[in-house]
Design an enzyme around this catalytic site. Structure first.
Site, PDB file in Angstrom:
ATOM      1  N   LYS A  96       7.977   0.320  -1.783  1.00 35.88           N
ATOM      2  CA  LYS A  96       7.999   0.875  -3.139  1.00 35.88           C
ATOM      3  C   LYS A  96       7.030   2.054  -3.246  1.00 35.88           C
ATOM      4  O   LYS A  96       6.157   2.220  -2.397  1.00 35.88           O
ATOM      5  CB  LYS A  96       7.631  -0.219  -4.147  1.00 35.88           C
ATOM      6  CG  LYS A  96       6.233  -0.804  -3.947  1.00 35.88           C
ATOM      7  CD  LYS A  96       6.051  -2.096  -4.734  1.00 35.88           C
ATOM      8  CE  LYS A  96       4.641  -2.662  -4.542  1.00 35.88           C
ATOM      9  NZ  LYS A  96       4.534  -4.037  -5.055  1.00 35.88           N
ATOM     10  N   TYR A 106     -19.421  21.849 -11.207  1.00 39.62           N
ATOM     11  CA  TYR A 106     -19.266  21.723 -12.658  1.00 39.62           C
ATOM     12  C   TYR A 106     -20.292  20.753 -13.229  1.00 39.62           C
ATOM     13  O   TYR A 106     -20.601  19.729 -12.626  1.00 39.62           O
ATOM     14  CB  TYR A 106     -17.875  21.191 -12.996  1.00 39.62           C
ATOM     15  CG  TYR A 106     -16.776  22.205 -12.849  1.00 39.62           C
ATOM     16  CD1 TYR A 106     -16.801  23.413 -13.548  1.00 39.62           C
ATOM     17  CD2 TYR A 106     -15.690  21.945 -12.023  1.00 39.62           C
ATOM     18  CE1 TYR A 106     -15.762  24.327 -13.412  1.00 39.62           C
ATOM     19  CE2 TYR A 106     -14.651  22.859 -11.891  1.00 39.62           C
ATOM     20  CZ  TYR A 106     -14.698  24.056 -12.587  1.00 39.62           C
ATOM     21  OH  TYR A 106     -13.680  24.957 -12.463  1.00 39.62           O
TER      22      TYR A 106
HETATM   23  C1  PLP Z   1       4.033  -4.927  -4.107  1.00 40.61           C
HETATM   24  C2  PLP Z   1       4.529  -6.296  -3.872  1.00 40.61           C
HETATM   25  C3  PLP Z   1       4.409  -6.894  -2.600  1.00 40.61           C
HETATM   26  C4  PLP Z   1       3.616  -6.267  -1.477  1.00 40.61           C
HETATM   27  O1  PLP Z   1       2.231  -6.446  -1.732  1.00 40.61           O
HETATM   28  P1  PLP Z   1       1.117  -6.024  -0.669  1.00 40.61           P
HETATM   29  O2  PLP Z   1      -0.139  -6.558  -1.243  1.00 40.61           O
HETATM   30  O3  PLP Z   1       1.140  -4.544  -0.599  1.00 40.61           O
HETATM   31  O4  PLP Z   1       1.496  -6.656   0.628  1.00 40.61           O
HETATM   32  C5  PLP Z   1       5.025  -8.116  -2.397  1.00 40.61           C
HETATM   33  N1  PLP Z   1       5.688  -8.750  -3.410  1.00 40.61           N
HETATM   34  C6  PLP Z   1       5.776  -8.216  -4.639  1.00 40.61           C
HETATM   35  C7  PLP Z   1       6.481  -8.971  -5.700  1.00 40.61           C
HETATM   36  C8  PLP Z   1       5.192  -6.985  -4.931  1.00 40.61           C
HETATM   37  O5  PLP Z   1       5.260  -6.484  -6.154  1.00 40.61           O
END
Ligand code: PLP
Length: 370
Positions: free
Chosen positions: A39, A263
């Site tokens: 994702k 800054y």
């Molecule tokens: C993002 C996600 C994962 C992966 O999590 P990591 O901590 O990056 O391994 C797995 N299951 C769900 C439902 C997620 O939203």
């Protein structure tokens, strides 16, 4: 054309490390299957090259969040002419059904999702089986307590859909001692038992995978660990770092002890100092929180960030380095062998996940290996 030299800053992603991490996790999970969470543009590292690398490694279960991501991933995976499963973690939303096909299906997060999906399946013979998500304690997505009870009392609510897995998601897997881990595990087992063990199941993300066999069920869903980040620091020792971030020194200057840097005049020195200005800023994903706090590395020497981080630039105090190591054109490492993403994130008051998903578009992305 953008080239490494013209960009000013270079993000290098080692696809061999990604492959090796996936193989390690798959072996650790066996006999459970090992999916891959890609994702958010594969956590900011580039969906296409990462998905290609994982597919070549034999991965055929992929998770994205949104319909757009599923569509984009399908376009890439089509080339492999193999059977793949792409699941949308965020469920159907209002338009998710539009991208579903024989490869793409949703994680069903509510009775409403299940209803829409049932209707879709009744008119689509080639629908890819979906996943049903039960909330066991993270209170974010998935069937809530009331909906879960309804389904457990009336299995016919799931009757007309084809189910690949039932799943849940851990809230505290990166804290192995947290009592919620065991509680969620037990709740999830009760759900599986109530459904008469009819379905395959999946509970763990990366950190959950490291909690041991009792957390593997039939399939695991690592994201972070594939990219070599997150988990506990001891578990991370088994993973290969995959990310290097470097910026080019544009200028160096000597300032006297009355001068300030950057800054807000927030960079102060106690004595005459040598300052190097690097072509990397918060617009590239170097967090502002690192102002007067974080570090870069030149040939393994630690150099402190001085003053605020600005959009395109960061200033470092190189007084303690010989001029022969520090001049315009030299690259400064902010992520790499001397500083992990997790270490940089800690100085920025955040987690490695947020650092890598915030890498800016302007960075020159260089893929090595693979
Ligand atoms: C993002 C996600 C994962 C992966 O999590 P990591 O901590 O990056 O391994 C797995 N299951 C769900 C439902 C997620 O939203």
């Amino acid at each position: 054309m953008v080239t490494a030299n013209r960009a000013g800053a270079v993000l290098t992603i080692d696809l061999n490390s990604i492959s090796a991490n996936y193989r390690f996790l798959r072996n650790l999970a066996a006999p459970a299957k090992c999916g891959a969470v890609v994702k958010c543009d594969a956590y900011g590292l580039g969906l296409k090259p990462i998905a290609k690398t994982l597919a070549e490694e034999g991965c055929n279960i992929f998770f994205v969040a949104t319909p757009d991501e599923a569509f984009e991933l399908h376009t890439e995976l089509k080339k492999f002419e193999r059977k793949f499963s792409i699941y949308m973690l965020n469920g159907l939303g209002s338009h998710g059904i539009e991208v579903c096909n024989q490869y793409i299906s949703p994680v069903l997060n509510s009775l409403k999702d299940i209803e829409i999906w049932s209707a879709y399946c009744s008119r689509t013979v080639s629908a890819h089986p979906a996943i049903v998500n039960f909330d066991t304690g993270i209170s974010r997505l998935g069937l809530d307590k009331t909906e879960t009870v309804k389904v457990l009392n009336d299995h016919s609510l799931l009757g007309s859909i084809s189910i690949a897995y039932v799943m849940s998601h851990l809230a505290c897997a990166d804290e192995p001692e947290h009592p919620l881990n065991l509680q969620q595990n037990q709740k999830f087992k009760n759900i599986i038992d109530n459904l008469c063990g009819r379905h395959l199941s999946s509970l763990s993300n990366s950190a959950g995978l490291f909690l041991g066999k009792d957390y593997h069920f039939d399939m695991v869903r690592p994201g972070a660990a594939i990219y070599g980040i997150g988990c506990t620091s001891s578990d991370r020792k088994n993973l290969n770092p995959a990310i290097t971030l470097k910026g080019e020194i544009l200028q160096t200057r000597i300032i006297d002890r009355d001068s300030t840097v950057g800054y807000g005049a927030e960079g102060v020195v106690k004595k005459s100092s040598r300052i190097a200005t690097v072509s990397l800023g918060y617009g590239d994903g170097l967090f502002r929180q690192l102002g007067n706090k974080g570090y870069g590395f030149i040939e393994g020497h630690r150099v402190p960030i001085i003053g605020r981080v600005s959009m395109d630039l960061v200033t470092i105090n190189v007084t303690d380095l010989p001029e022969t190591k520090c001049y315009a054109g030299k690259m400064v490492e902010f992520i790499g062998v001397h500083q992990s993403v997790d270490e940089l994130a800690e100085n920025a008051g955040t987690i490695a996940y947020e650092i890598i998903t915030a890498f800016g578009n302007r960075l020159f992305r260089k893929y090595v290996g693979g």
